[in-house]
Design a protein around this motif. Structure first.
Motif, mmCIF file in Angstrom:
data_model
loop_
_atom_site.group_PDB
_atom_site.id
_atom_site.type_symbol
_atom_site.label_atom_id
_atom_site.label_comp_id
_atom_site.label_asym_id
_atom_site.label_seq_id
_atom_site.Cartn_x
_atom_site.Cartn_y
_atom_site.Cartn_z
ATOM 1 N N ARG A 108 0.841 -1.197 0.000
ATOM 2 C CA ARG A 108 0.000 0.000 0.000
ATOM 3 C C ARG A 108 0.874 1.244 0.000
ATOM 4 N NH1 ARG A 108 -2.892 -1.080 5.313
ATOM 5 N NH2 ARG A 108 -0.806 -1.747 5.598
ATOM 6 N N ARG A 109 0.390 2.250 -0.678
ATOM 7 C CA ARG A 109 1.087 3.542 -0.732
ATOM 8 C C ARG A 109 0.040 4.644 -0.698
ATOM 9 N NH1 ARG A 109 6.350 2.719 -2.316
ATOM 10 N NH2 ARG A 109 6.764 0.823 -3.483
ATOM 11 N N GLY A 110 0.496 5.844 -0.553
ATOM 12 C CA GLY A 110 -0.376 7.007 -0.651
ATOM 13 C C GLY A 110 -1.564 6.963 0.283
ATOM 14 N N ASP A 111 -2.741 7.276 -0.273
ATOM 15 C CA ASP A 111 -3.957 7.391 0.526
ATOM 16 C C ASP A 111 -4.329 6.094 1.237
ATOM 17 O OD1 ASP A 111 -4.182 10.033 -0.206
ATOM 18 O OD2 ASP A 111 -5.714 9.676 -1.743
ATOM 19 N N ALA A 112 -4.129 4.955 0.577
ATOM 20 C CA ALA A 112 -4.481 3.671 1.200
ATOM 21 C C ALA A 112 -3.624 3.416 2.436
ATOM 22 C CB ALA A 112 -4.322 2.537 0.198
ATOM 23 N N VAL A 119 -2.031 5.781 4.251
ATOM 24 C CA VAL A 119 -2.389 6.789 5.261
ATOM 25 C C VAL A 119 -3.681 6.389 5.965
ATOM 26 C CG1 VAL A 119 -3.123 9.184 5.611
ATOM 27 C CG2 VAL A 119 -1.144 8.678 4.169
ATOM 28 N N ARG A 120 -4.678 5.941 5.219
ATOM 29 C CA ARG A 120 -5.955 5.519 5.803
ATOM 30 C C ARG A 120 -5.749 4.373 6.792
ATOM 31 N NH1 ARG A 120 -8.369 8.599 5.543
ATOM 32 N NH2 ARG A 120 -8.758 8.907 3.364
ATOM 33 N N ARG A 134 5.510 11.107 8.055
ATOM 34 C CA ARG A 134 4.303 11.930 7.984
ATOM 35 C C ARG A 134 4.000 12.709 9.264
ATOM 36 N NH1 ARG A 134 3.944 7.459 4.886
ATOM 37 N NH2 ARG A 134 2.893 7.654 2.869
ATOM 38 N N ASP A 144 -9.494 13.530 10.376
ATOM 39 C CA ASP A 144 -9.577 13.006 9.018
ATOM 40 C C ASP A 144 -11.046 12.869 8.605
ATOM 41 O OD1 ASP A 144 -8.120 11.595 6.710
ATOM 42 O OD2 ASP A 144 -9.701 10.171 7.274
ATOM 43 N N VAL A 174 -12.495 10.785 6.663
ATOM 44 C CA VAL A 174 -12.982 9.418 6.508
ATOM 45 C C VAL A 174 -12.801 8.613 7.794
ATOM 46 C CG1 VAL A 174 -12.736 7.265 5.215
ATOM 47 C CG2 VAL A 174 -12.576 9.457 4.026
#
Length: 191
Positions: free
Chosen positions: A6-10, A12-13, A50, A64, A66
């Motif tokens: 996983r990278r990016g938004d996935a 981070v979520r 981050r 956040d 979401v």
């Protein structure tokens, strides 16, 4: 970790959700980047890139849109009672979700972490209180509320009662929300 990385938004979520779960199940003192990384199935470096502290991570998770609280839309039911029921009912439901349980954990630990709680109050609690204050203002303009009832203290009563009920009973039912609105808030607010 197996499968696609996983990278990016996935990623981070997954990290934000893991932080909220950890906080909800333990305490802020026990929260660590290592525990969050293990739960999110990633390396600690992904967190350190981050966020510089667990406090920053918790604030990012709670705000956040979401995983956390994000912005609360104005209900717009057409009546003050309907709007209050919608808002407070939503708060009651969210307290049973990871971000709600994490918020409760921080509220009960506020004396140990006053700076963190002050930031949580400013970023999570105050915007909801301001939304209720706006509802009261519009209700006063429609004649549904006394203008003198449009105060920050009265706007805070409903959410505080929901929080206290949850801390005491472990759950806030729809019936309890209706009782808070009908027996406490509306008598305080109406002409």
């Amino acid at each position: 970790m197996t499968g696609t990385r996983r990278r990016g938004d996935a990623l981070v979520r997954a990290i934000l959700e893991s932080a909220l779960h950890e906080l909800a199940e333990t305490s802020f003192e026990e929260l660590s980047f290592e525990k969050v990384a293990v739960r999110a199935r990633t390396g600690k470096a992904a967190l350190y890139r981050r966020w510089s502290t667990p406090e920053d991570l918790v604030l990012a998770a709670l705000t956040d849109p979401v995983a956390g609280f994000g912005a609360t839309p104005t209900p717009g039911t057409g009546s003050l009672r309907g709007d209050l029921l919608a808002l407070l009912g939503g708060l009651a439901r969210v307290l049973d979700e990871p971000h709600g349980r994490a918020l409760l954990a921080l509220i009960t630990q506020r004396a140990k972490h006053p700076e963190l709680f002050a930031r949580v109050r400013a970023l999570v609690l105050r915007p909801r209180q301001e939304l209720i204050l706006d509802l009261l203002t519009r209700a006063a303009e429609r004649g549904e509320a006394r203008p003198a009832a449009v105060t920050a203290r009265i706007a805070a009563v409903g959410p505080r009662l929901v929080l206290v009920e949850h801390l005491e009973a472990g759950v806030v039912t729809a019936t309890e929300v209706t009782t808070i609105v009908d027996e406490v808030l509306l008598p305080l607010i109406r002409r």
